[in-house]
Design an enzyme around this catalytic site. Structure first.
Site: not given
Length: 158
Positions: A85, A88, A55, A57
């Site tokens: 999310c 993250c 992801h 991040e």
């Protein structure tokens, strides 16, 4: 309070997200900032490198840690194109980032097909109520690595 730096860094995260879509990645971007300087950048690369943890991040955290040669991002700010999310958020806590600024909401992401509300709800449930079967097995030497850690004199605690 001057919001101009926040706006500029957030716009960079949004631009990374837009570039990610153009490259075939997911619509997410993030930057990590320390002392008003970007030290890490990330774009969603889940489908590009076949890594469900890639992801934006997490990628920005990995990049920042590599660039400063430290696992702690204490004192840093993470700017994300979208609300992080649960995975993250866990990474952000482990990295010791103290502030998050994000643009789009998780509801905005859900409308685009990125709905993580199921994961957020699952994490709050006891193990016996989750959709994944989770069981602890009482095996021999299960705490051996922790025992070694506790006696290690040159450990780097985190």
């Amino acid at each position: 309070m001057d919001d101009k730096p926040d706006t500029l860094f957030l716009q960079q995260a949004i631009e990374l997200a837009t570039q990610s879509v153009a490259r075939g990645g997911g619509p997410f971007g993030a930057v990590v900032v320390k002392n008003e300087t970007i030290i890490g950048r990330g774009q969603n690369q889940v489908t590009l490198i076949n890594d469900p943890t890639a992801h934006a991040e997490v990628m920005a955290i990995r990049d920042a840690c590599k660039n400063i040669n430290n696992f702690s991002l204490d004192g840093c700010v993470l700017y994300a194109s979208c609300e992080p999310c649960p995975m993250c958020m866990s990474s952000i806590y482990w990295a010791r980032i103290k502030r998050i600024i994000y643009a789009a909401s998780s509801d905005d992401a859900a409308q685009a097909g990125f709905d993580d509300s199921f994961i957020a709800a699952e994490i709050c449930k006891p193990y016996d109520q989750r959709s994944i079967n989770i069981k602890q097995y009482d095996c021999e030497k299960k705490t051996q690595s922790f025992e070694h850690w506790n006696t290690k004199e040159d450990k780097n605690p985190y």
